[in-house]
Design a protein around this motif. Structure first.
Motif, PDB file in Angstrom:
ATOM      1  N   LEU A   4       0.822  -1.206   0.000  1.00  0.00           N
ATOM      2  CA  LEU A   4       0.000   0.000   0.000  1.00  0.00           C
ATOM      3  C   LEU A   4       0.859   1.259   0.000  1.00  0.00           C
ATOM      4  O   LEU A   4       0.549   2.228  -0.686  1.00  0.00           O
ATOM      5  CB  LEU A   4      -0.950  -0.012   1.199  1.00  0.00           C
ATOM      6  N   ARG A   5       1.945   1.244   0.753  1.00  0.00           N
ATOM      7  CA  ARG A   5       2.835   2.413   0.809  1.00  0.00           C
ATOM      8  C   ARG A   5       3.352   2.750  -0.596  1.00  0.00           C
ATOM      9  O   ARG A   5       3.368   3.908  -1.008  1.00  0.00           O
ATOM     10  CB  ARG A   5       3.995   2.134   1.756  1.00  0.00           C
ATOM     11  N   LEU A  23      -1.081  10.186   5.894  1.00  0.00           N
ATOM     12  CA  LEU A  23      -1.349   9.002   5.070  1.00  0.00           C
ATOM     13  C   LEU A  23      -0.334   7.888   5.300  1.00  0.00           C
ATOM     14  O   LEU A  23      -0.368   6.871   4.621  1.00  0.00           O
ATOM     15  CB  LEU A  23      -1.344   9.367   3.583  1.00  0.00           C
ATOM     16  N   VAL A  25       1.560   4.701   6.228  1.00  0.00           N
ATOM     17  CA  VAL A  25       1.110   3.330   6.428  1.00  0.00           C
ATOM     18  C   VAL A  25       2.247   2.549   7.069  1.00  0.00           C
ATOM     19  O   VAL A  25       3.362   2.548   6.564  1.00  0.00           O
ATOM     20  CB  VAL A  25       0.711   2.684   5.082  1.00  0.00           C
ATOM     21  N   GLU A  26       1.946   1.914   8.178  1.00  0.00           N
ATOM     22  CA  GLU A  26       2.955   1.118   8.889  1.00  0.00           C
ATOM     23  C   GLU A  26       2.939  -0.319   8.377  1.00  0.00           C
ATOM     24  O   GLU A  26       1.879  -0.892   8.148  1.00  0.00           O
ATOM     25  CB  GLU A  26       2.662   1.107  10.390  1.00  0.00           C
ATOM     26  N   VAL A  29       1.303  -3.539   4.348  1.00  0.00           N
ATOM     27  CA  VAL A  29      -0.128  -3.659   4.092  1.00  0.00           C
ATOM     28  C   VAL A  29      -0.317  -3.786   2.583  1.00  0.00           C
ATOM     29  O   VAL A  29       0.203  -2.959   1.824  1.00  0.00           O
ATOM     30  CB  VAL A  29      -0.876  -2.410   4.620  1.00  0.00           C
ATOM     31  N   ALA A  35      -8.197  -2.389   2.567  1.00  0.00           N
ATOM     32  CA  ALA A  35      -7.181  -1.712   3.377  1.00  0.00           C
ATOM     33  C   ALA A  35      -7.336  -0.199   3.302  1.00  0.00           C
ATOM     34  O   ALA A  35      -7.270   0.500   4.324  1.00  0.00           O
ATOM     35  CB  ALA A  35      -5.786  -2.122   2.920  1.00  0.00           C
ATOM     36  N   LEU A  36      -7.574   0.320   2.107  1.00  0.00           N
ATOM     37  CA  LEU A  36      -7.756   1.762   1.948  1.00  0.00           C
ATOM     38  C   LEU A  36      -9.007   2.242   2.685  1.00  0.00           C
ATOM     39  O   LEU A  36      -8.983   3.279   3.344  1.00  0.00           O
ATOM     40  CB  LEU A  36      -7.828   2.131   0.462  1.00  0.00           C
ATOM     41  N   LEU A  39      -8.294   2.229   6.445  1.00  0.00           N
ATOM     42  CA  LEU A  39      -7.430   3.344   6.823  1.00  0.00           C
ATOM     43  C   LEU A  39      -8.181   4.670   6.784  1.00  0.00           C
ATOM     44  O   LEU A  39      -7.978   5.542   7.629  1.00  0.00           O
ATOM     45  CB  LEU A  39      -6.203   3.396   5.909  1.00  0.00           C
ATOM     46  N   LEU A  67      -8.001   8.801   1.495  1.00  0.00           N
ATOM     47  CA  LEU A  67      -7.968   7.337   1.560  1.00  0.00           C
ATOM     48  C   LEU A  67      -9.266   6.713   1.055  1.00  0.00           C
ATOM     49  O   LEU A  67      -9.235   5.694   0.345  1.00  0.00           O
ATOM     50  CB  LEU A  67      -7.658   6.881   2.983  1.00  0.00           C
TER      51      LEU A  67
END
Length: 97
Positions: A4-5, A23, A25-26, A29, A35-36, A39, A67
Motif C-alpha cells: 500500500l505504501r 497518510l 502506512v505502517e 499492508v 485496506a484503503l 485506513l 484514503l
C-alpha cells in the motif's frame, strides 16, 4: 500484490507534503480496496477524537477523504467494480452504526 505504501507513493498527482504524514502506512499492508477503506475510516475516527486540535483534525479529515477516494479508485480498477464499492459502503456503515 503491491504494498500500500508503494501504491500511495505512485499516485499522480503526488500526495502533498503536508498530507503525507497523515497518510503514512505502517508495515507491509497490501494495496486493496479493503485496506484503503479501513485506513480512511480510522483517519476519520482520529479526526473526531482530535476535535480540540484543529490542525491535526483537519489533516485527519483530509487523510480520510483521500484514503476513501483512493479506495473508490482502487475499486474501479477491480474486475467487479460494484462489489468493491459495496465493500467500502458496508465498512463505513458498520463503523458508524
Amino acid at each position: 500484490m503491491t504494498a500500500l505504501r508503494d501504491w500511495l507513493d505512485a499516485r499522480r498527482p503526488a500526495v502533498p507534503d503536508g498530507l503525507k504524514e497523515s497518510l503514512a502506512v505502517e508495515g507491509e499492508v497490501p494495496a486493496s480496496v479493503a485496506a484503503l477503506a479501513d485506513l480512511g475510516i480510522a483517519a476519520l475516527d482520529r479526526a473526531e477524537v482530535a476535535q480540540q486540535l484543529d490542525r491535526h483534525a483537519a489533516f485527519q479529515l483530509l487523510a480520510a477523504d483521500a484514503l476513501l477516494t483512493y479506495a473508490c479508485e482502487a475499486a474501479v480498477d477491480e474486475p467487479e467494480v460494484a462489489s468493491g464499492l459495496h465493500l467500502i459502503l458496508d465498512r463505513c456503515a458498520a463503523a458508524w452504526q
